[in-house]
Motif scaffolding. Structure first.
Motif, PDB file in Angstrom:
ATOM      1  N   PRO A   1       0.838  -1.202   0.000  1.00 39.10           N
ATOM      2  CA  PRO A   1       0.000   0.000   0.000  1.00 39.10           C
ATOM      3  C   PRO A   1       0.873   1.252   0.000  1.00 39.10           C
ATOM      4  O   PRO A   1       1.975   1.249   0.578  1.00 39.10           O
ATOM      5  CB  PRO A   1      -0.809  -0.113   1.299  1.00 39.10           C
ATOM      6  N   GLY A   2       0.408   2.280  -0.684  1.00 36.65           N
ATOM      7  CA  GLY A   2       1.179   3.515  -0.756  1.00 36.65           C
ATOM      8  C   GLY A   2       1.242   4.221   0.591  1.00 36.65           C
ATOM      9  O   GLY A   2       0.432   3.952   1.481  1.00 36.65           O
ATOM     10  N   GLU A   3       2.227   5.091   0.705  1.00 34.23           N
ATOM     11  CA  GLU A   3       2.368   5.794   1.988  1.00 34.23           C
ATOM     12  C   GLU A   3       1.273   6.826   2.172  1.00 34.23           C
ATOM     13  O   GLU A   3       0.817   7.089   3.285  1.00 34.23           O
ATOM     14  CB  GLU A   3       3.755   6.439   2.056  1.00 34.23           C
ATOM     15  N   ASP A   4       0.833   7.449   1.064  1.00 35.98           N
ATOM     16  CA  ASP A   4      -0.291   8.385   1.169  1.00 35.98           C
ATOM     17  C   ASP A   4      -1.575   7.573   1.220  1.00 35.98           C
ATOM     18  O   ASP A   4      -1.742   6.629   0.459  1.00 35.98           O
ATOM     19  CB  ASP A   4      -0.343   9.301  -0.054  1.00 35.98           C
ATOM     20  N   THR A   5      -2.427   7.934   2.095  1.00 37.95           N
ATOM     21  CA  THR A   5      -3.700   7.214   2.155  1.00 37.95           C
ATOM     22  C   THR A   5      -4.521   7.534   0.918  1.00 37.95           C
ATOM     23  O   THR A   5      -4.321   8.551   0.260  1.00 37.95           O
ATOM     24  CB  THR A   5      -4.501   7.623   3.415  1.00 37.95           C
ATOM     25  N   ALA A   6      -5.422   6.672   0.631  1.00 40.75           N
ATOM     26  CA  ALA A   6      -6.228   6.840  -0.568  1.00 40.75           C
ATOM     27  C   ALA A   6      -7.083   8.095  -0.469  1.00 40.75           C
ATOM     28  O   ALA A   6      -7.597   8.416   0.593  1.00 40.75           O
ATOM     29  CB  ALA A   6      -7.118   5.636  -0.758  1.00 40.75           C
ATOM     30  N   THR A   7      -7.175   8.813  -1.571  1.00 39.31           N
ATOM     31  CA  THR A   7      -8.066   9.963  -1.617  1.00 39.31           C
ATOM     32  C   THR A   7      -9.410   9.473  -2.165  1.00 39.31           C
ATOM     33  O   THR A   7      -9.591   8.287  -2.422  1.00 39.31           O
ATOM     34  CB  THR A   7      -7.504  11.041  -2.552  1.00 39.31           C
ATOM     35  N   GLU A   8     -10.309  10.407  -2.375  1.00 32.66           N
ATOM     36  CA  GLU A   8     -11.622  10.012  -2.891  1.00 32.66           C
ATOM     37  C   GLU A   8     -11.552   9.557  -4.329  1.00 32.66           C
ATOM     38  O   GLU A   8     -12.370   8.793  -4.823  1.00 32.66           O
ATOM     39  CB  GLU A   8     -12.598  11.201  -2.781  1.00 32.66           C
ATOM     40  N   THR A   9     -10.512  10.040  -5.027  1.00 42.22           N
ATOM     41  CA  THR A   9     -10.426   9.719  -6.456  1.00 42.22           C
ATOM     42  C   THR A   9      -9.264   8.813  -6.808  1.00 42.22           C
ATOM     43  O   THR A   9      -9.248   8.190  -7.864  1.00 42.22           O
ATOM     44  CB  THR A   9     -10.283  11.007  -7.295  1.00 42.22           C
ATOM     45  N   HIS A  10      -8.264   8.736  -5.960  1.00 40.15           N
ATOM     46  CA  HIS A  10      -7.047   8.004  -6.315  1.00 40.15           C
ATOM     47  C   HIS A  10      -6.672   6.936  -5.290  1.00 40.15           C
ATOM     48  O   HIS A  10      -7.043   7.031  -4.123  1.00 40.15           O
ATOM     49  CB  HIS A  10      -5.858   8.959  -6.484  1.00 40.15           C
TER      50      HIS A  10
END
Lengths: 671, 141
Positions: free
Chosen positions: A205-214
């Motif tokens: 999983p990426g370090e940035d949490t998921a956004t609403e679109t990505h």
């Protein structure tokens, strides 16, 4: 045989072919220092499938055998075992054993394979597993990763990472972000690019949490590609970080390979799962033969109708109708010819389809003899009739085994002779007109003609006081019972083999010759027709009958001049291009010579480096014909190998030119 | 001595001969016939049936039958063919009696001689015929 068994055998054969192809890809990948994980993965799945098929069908020995190879591949996948050339050899040998399983199931319905064969394989497998024990890399050597990340990797991912470090691959993190609606296609694009000769070790999983679109991913990957090439596979926002430096990265090279120009040097393994549900059907070769036979019968009937219509005509209404019928007959003729050619095309397969069996047999022989041999193939795309390729396997195996046994010297002898320790055997094939030429050459010790002649004299095959040319001496090798080997072994020395090689090739309408130089090596030249089913021939009139002379032997056609004939020690010669060539008076040979026989034409025949003159009455035409081999009592007719349609009242008899020349050479021809 | 087997009684010209029924695969009436490319003592012609070529035996050689007209039938025996004018009938072994004296029909291709009613019938030795190879001596010119 039941339909289920047919399906099983078909699947096993296909899987076995795929295993061989993957083993070859594995060899290339190892040589190039590329990642092998995808290929070993495919191989693992293939053996796993065979194990399953064997188990489900009650063939326990096959299942057990597959399991043993699967086990080795599993260890390689988990980086517990290195992937080496020895692995490749074992895989190629395993395809030979699977062939034996297939033959046994087909012949007697059980997976009975001699224990000695299986034991020998298992001994080699055990030796490989013992001697090539992997030096395990401690996690300490993965100190470029944080302990937290190491904890995120499962056992397989960790093993793959270690393996890539061990093989000095560059390791990267690729942080990517994709829109939800297209993340799968975006990820696939990266996977396809990386997997070409690297691998994605883990998708985290990426370090940035998921956004609403990505959605974001952190890909742990190993690849020999340059960072620019990797970046080109990912969205522009992606961040690539090299976390471990291996060998200098390289660009993917495209160049000419045997698969054709412009192909990647190493491609990912072909999918191993048997293709099902496609828009193709499998047809037995014998079904195609039946179609050809039907078409021949149709051509015969057409000839008979044409012969009935031929004398008819006239300018009235009936005459006009007959003209129309004749026109339609010509159309039918063309359709039949086109149909026959299409069927012939379906029968053609690349010679590479038999390379697997040739290679495994050669590797095994070299292994038994303790010799180092490098076998290479060229011209695998050359297409030959399936029936011919099948019949070529045994003679070619024999020649290759002989090259490994008699040709290639021991490592010690090669060293003393100033040669590389590893002997080289090469098989190359190419098509020329309606013939395929196969050459097998080795860089071994060559054949000494004096030794051959001495042995031939000792065996009573050669006259004590007669002189022989080198070609005639090498012909003794192909005589039944000839062997120079003092020791009888599984491999050679029983005096059977080379005569069988020649006989088998003759059955195919082929010929074989040898060139050899003592200390430098031996070169076998084989010429075979592309197909036995269709053949370009010159039709020759001979008494009441018509003969077909295969065009591949015909070099030129000349008008006959009696003054060019001469006899030397009761043998007829004809002067061609200033040189006297051995001649055959065909009507006299066939005993159809009578007062009406008048020789009008000389056909110049080339058989490798020798020229012969065939004296005939007339040459009618050259034509491509579908031929039918002579079987049963007709196969006992000497000098003829097949027949073909010629006209309503006549068939063409195809002359067996190699046989004729061989008889001529054995008929006390002056040296 | 082996028991007699059912035979097919065959007529060629004025001669009668028998073939053990188990060898007869098919009897064909409409068949093309082609000359051979060389002279062989034991094969007279070649015929093609459904795309397969068959050697037609020389009756003069095997049966000492000289018959000038073209025969109307072909009997397929394995991979070879025997030409004849008429397949007369099949005969069961009970109707046949063995004849000890076969000198009149003596060729190595007559298995034995039997009597059917008042006719003496030679029975072909199919195995011997199958094993008989064409004679062709290679004499280079």
């Amino acid at each position: 045989m039941g339909e289920n068994l047919d399906t099983l055998l078909s699947e096993l054969t296909e899987l076995n072919e795929n295993i061989y192809n993957s083993a070859k890809q594995l060899k290339t990948a190892i040589e190039a220092g590329n990642n092998t994980v995808h290929i070993t993965g495919e191989l693992f799945r293939a053996f796993h499938t065979i194990k399953g098929l064997g188990g489900m069908s009650g063939f326990g020995t096959l299942a057990k055998f597959s399991h043993s190879v699967e086990n080795l591949l599993d260890r390689i996948r988990k980086a517990e075992h290195p992937c080496t050339m020895e692995t490749v050899n074992l895989l190629i040998l395993s395809t030979e054993i699977i062939d034996i399983f297939i033959d046994s199931i087909r012949a007697i319905g059980t997976d009975a394979v001699e224990n000695t064969v299986l034991d020998s394989f298992h001994r080699q497998l055990s030796r490989e597993l013992e001697t090539a024990a992997q030096t395990r890399i401690d996690t300490a050597e993965l100190d470029f990763l944080s302990p937290q990340l190491i904890r995120q990797l499962n056992e397989m991912e960790l093993a793959r990472l270690k393996e890539n470090v061990r093989t000095r691959q560059n390791v990267y993190f690729l942080d990517v972000s994709f829109p939800f609606e297209s993340f799968d296609t975006g990820l696939r694009k990266i996977q396809d690019g990386i997997n070409r000769d690297g691998e994605i070790i883990a998708t985290l999983p990426g370090e940035d949490t998921a956004t609403e679109t990505h959605i974001t991913f952190k890909l742990l990957l190993a690849s020999p590609m340059s960072p620019e090439e990797i970046r080109a596979l990912a969205p522009r926002t992606a961040v690539l970080t090299r976390i471990h430096e291996g060998r200098p990265e390289k660009s993917i090279v495209t160049g000419a390979t045997e698969e054709g120009p412009g192909q990647p040097a190493t491609l990912p393994a072909a999918p191993l799962t048997p293709a099902t549900g496609g828009r193709t059907v499998k047809v037995e070769l014998k079904e195609l033969d039946l179609l050809l036979q039907d078409m021949e019968e149709m051509a015969l009937v057409k000839n008979r109708i044409a012969a009935i219509l031929d004398p008819l005509g006239g300018s009235d209404k009936i005459g006009h109708t007959i003209q129309q019928a004749k026109f339609q007959m010509e159309m039918l003729d063309r359709r039949i010819a086109s149909f026959q050619k299409r069927i012939i095309h379906y029968r053609m397969v690349p010679l590479a389809s038999i390379f697997r069996r040739l290679e495994s047999a050669t590797i095994r022989t070299a292994g038994q003899l303790g010799k180092k041999v490098k076998l290479s193939f060229d011209g695998g795309n050359t297409r030959v009739d399936k029936q011919i390729t099948d019949m070529l396997v045994e003679p070619l195996i024999h020649l290759l085994r002989n090259a490994a046994d008699h040709g290639i010297e021991t490592q010690k002898a090669r060293k003393q002779a100033g040669k590389p320790e590893t002997g080289s055997i090469k098989l190359s094939a190419y098509q020329q007109g309606s013939s395929v030429f196969i050459e097998i050459y080795d860089d071994g010790q060559g054949i000494n003609p004096h030794t051959i002649l001495e042995k031939a004299r000792a065996l009573g095959m050669a006259e004590e006081k007669q002189d022989y040319s080198d070609n005639e001496i090498f012909d003794f090798i192909f005589r039944p019972g000839f062997s120079t080997s003092e020791n009888v072994s599984d491999i050679s020395g029983r005096g059977v083999g080379m005569d069988v090689v020649k006989t088998e090739l003759s059955k195919l309408g082929g010929t074989i010759r040898i060139r050899t130089r003592v200390g430098e090596g031996t070169h076998f030249y084989i010429q075979i027709p592309v197909t036995q089913a269709i053949l370009p021939v010159f039709f020759i009139r001979s008494g009441e009958t018509v003969l077909g002379l295969p065009s591949l032997f015909v070099e030129a056609i000349h008008p006959y001049e009696a003054a060019r004939c001469t006899y030397v020690r009761e043998c007829l010669y004809y002067r061609l291009n200033g040189e006297a060539s051995r001649a055959i008076h065909l009507p006299r040979l066939l005993k159809v010579d009578d007062l009406d026989t008048e020789i009008g034409i000389v056909v110049q025949i080339r058989h490798f480096d020798r020229v012969f003159a065939f004296l005939v009455e007339d040459v009618i035409e050259e034509k491509e014909v579908t031929i039918t081999p002579l079987t049963g009592k007709l196969s006992q007719l000497p000098l003829f190998s097949a027949i073909c349609n010629f006209s309503a009242n006549s068939v063409g008899y195809i002359l067996d030119v190699p046989e004729l020349i061989s008889l001529l050479r054995g008929s006390h021809e002056p040296a | 001595m082996n028991p007699l087997e059912p035979i097919l009684l065959v007529k060629s010209g004025q001669s009668l001969f028998g073939i053990e029924l188990r060898y007869v695969r098919e009897i064909v009436s409409d068949f093309p016939i082609f000359p051979l490319p060389a002279k062989f003592r034991n094969i007279s012609h070649l015929t093609i049936l459904r795309g397969t070529p068959y050697a037609v035996l020389d009756n003069e050689y095997y049966l000492r039958i000289e018959h000038k007209n073209r025969e109307r039938l072909i009997l397929l025996i394995g991979q070879m063919a025997i030409s004849a004018d008429e397949a007369v009938r099949t005969i069961s072994p009970e109707q046949l009696s063995r004849q000890e004296n076969k000198t009149e029909h003596a060729t190595s291709f007559i298995r034995e001689v039997v009597q059917f009613r008042n006719r003496i019938i030679p029975i072909l030795d199919i195995q011997a015929i199958l094993n008989d190879r064409p004679d062709f001596e290679f004499i280079p010119t």
